[in-house]
Design an enzyme around this catalytic site. Structure first.
Site, PDB file in Angstrom:
ATOM      1  N   GLU A  29       0.834  -1.194   0.000  1.00 27.74           N
ATOM      2  CA  GLU A  29       0.000   0.000   0.000  1.00 27.74           C
ATOM      3  C   GLU A  29       0.873   1.248   0.000  1.00 27.74           C
ATOM      4  O   GLU A  29       1.975   1.263   0.552  1.00 27.74           O
ATOM      5  CB  GLU A  29      -0.978   0.003   1.168  1.00 27.74           C
ATOM      6  CG  GLU A  29      -0.373  -0.216   2.518  1.00 27.74           C
ATOM      7  CD  GLU A  29      -1.406  -0.432   3.607  1.00 27.74           C
ATOM      8  OE1 GLU A  29      -1.132   0.030   4.730  1.00 27.74           O
ATOM      9  OE2 GLU A  29      -2.452  -1.060   3.382  1.00 27.74           O
ATOM     10  N   CYS A  30       0.402   2.260  -0.666  1.00 30.01           N
ATOM     11  CA  CYS A  30       1.010   3.574  -0.776  1.00 30.01           C
ATOM     12  C   CYS A  30       2.452   3.496  -1.283  1.00 30.01           C
ATOM     13  O   CYS A  30       2.669   3.202  -2.446  1.00 30.01           O
ATOM     14  CB  CYS A  30       0.877   4.337   0.536  1.00 30.01           C
ATOM     15  SG  CYS A  30       0.895   6.126   0.265  1.00 30.01           S
ATOM     16  N   GLY A  31       3.444   3.745  -0.442  1.00 32.97           N
ATOM     17  CA  GLY A  31       4.840   3.725  -0.893  1.00 32.97           C
ATOM     18  C   GLY A  31       5.254   2.379  -1.447  1.00 32.97           C
ATOM     19  O   GLY A  31       6.003   2.302  -2.431  1.00 32.97           O
ATOM     20  N   MET A  34       3.808   2.180  -4.863  1.00 30.27           N
ATOM     21  CA  MET A  34       4.626   2.983  -5.776  1.00 30.27           C
ATOM     22  C   MET A  34       5.888   2.220  -6.176  1.00 30.27           C
ATOM     23  O   MET A  34       6.292   2.248  -7.337  1.00 30.27           O
ATOM     24  CB  MET A  34       4.979   4.318  -5.116  1.00 30.27           C
ATOM     25  CG  MET A  34       3.781   5.220  -4.897  1.00 30.27           C
ATOM     26  SD  MET A  34       4.062   6.576  -3.726  1.00 30.27           S
ATOM     27  CE  MET A  34       5.462   7.406  -4.456  1.00 30.27           C
ATOM     28  N   SER A 131      -2.245  -0.797  -3.702  1.00 24.41           N
ATOM     29  CA  SER A 131      -3.228   0.280  -3.597  1.00 24.41           C
ATOM     30  C   SER A 131      -2.624   1.467  -2.868  1.00 24.41           C
ATOM     31  O   SER A 131      -1.709   1.311  -2.064  1.00 24.41           O
ATOM     32  CB  SER A 131      -4.447  -0.218  -2.819  1.00 24.41           C
ATOM     33  OG  SER A 131      -5.336   0.837  -2.540  1.00 24.41           O
TER      34      SER A 131
END
Length: 165
Positions: A29-31, A34, A131
């Protein structure tokens, strides 16, 4: 903040790509999401290659792109459980990725704190789920059990049969 260092760690990038291609369950999730994208472009416009599990380019921006509480409901089987699994969380990020690619499988239906439907998200590639949304697994402890169950099942499967059951 650490794109250059992450991008230079070829062993880590290759290891994550290899694990994803072999069907290892990965939740990000998030970082972490990415990191699983094709690349990240920093504020100066320099692009850094990442793991490439998801065919997206993430671009850092000087302003907040998303902030708020979210409630996700899964639309199909996933690492989190069967269709209809509901989990609460929040979204907070300064980056933007093109999330409109029609080839990307999305497992989340998302509602914000006001009850408005948000863009579908929760991207799936084999046994990888990524996500921007930070899930609060305590809002539905069954998701942790589901993830552990998938990991256990995958551990003993031959490489060519690995996928979320």
């Amino acid at each position: 903040l650490h794109c250059e260092t992450l991008s230079a760690n070829r062993d880590l990038l290759e290891g994550v790509r290899d694990a994803a291609s072999r069907g290892m369950p990965i939740y990000a999730e998030c970082g972490g999401f990415m990191f699983l994208m094709h690349s990240i472009r920093d504020l100066s416009g320099r692009e850094y290659p990442m793991a490439g599990v998801f065919p997206m380019v993430c671009e850092m921006e000087p302003r907040l792109r998303a902030l708020g509480y979210r409630e996700i409901t899964t639309r199909c089987n996933s690492l989190l459980g069967p269709p209809g699994t509901m989990v609460r969380g929040h979204e907070f990020h300064y980056s933007n990725a093109d999330l409109k690619d029609k080839r990307l499988n999305r497992v989340y239906e998302i509602i914000d704190r006001k009850g408005n439907t948000c863009t579908r998200e929760g991207f799936v590639q084999d046994n990888v789920l990524g996500s921007y949304i930070h899930l609060h697994w305590g809002s539905n402890p069954r998701v942790a059990q589901s993830f552990v169950d998938v990991c256990r099942r995958q551990k003993d499967m031959p490489d060519n049969n690995r996928s979320v059951p």
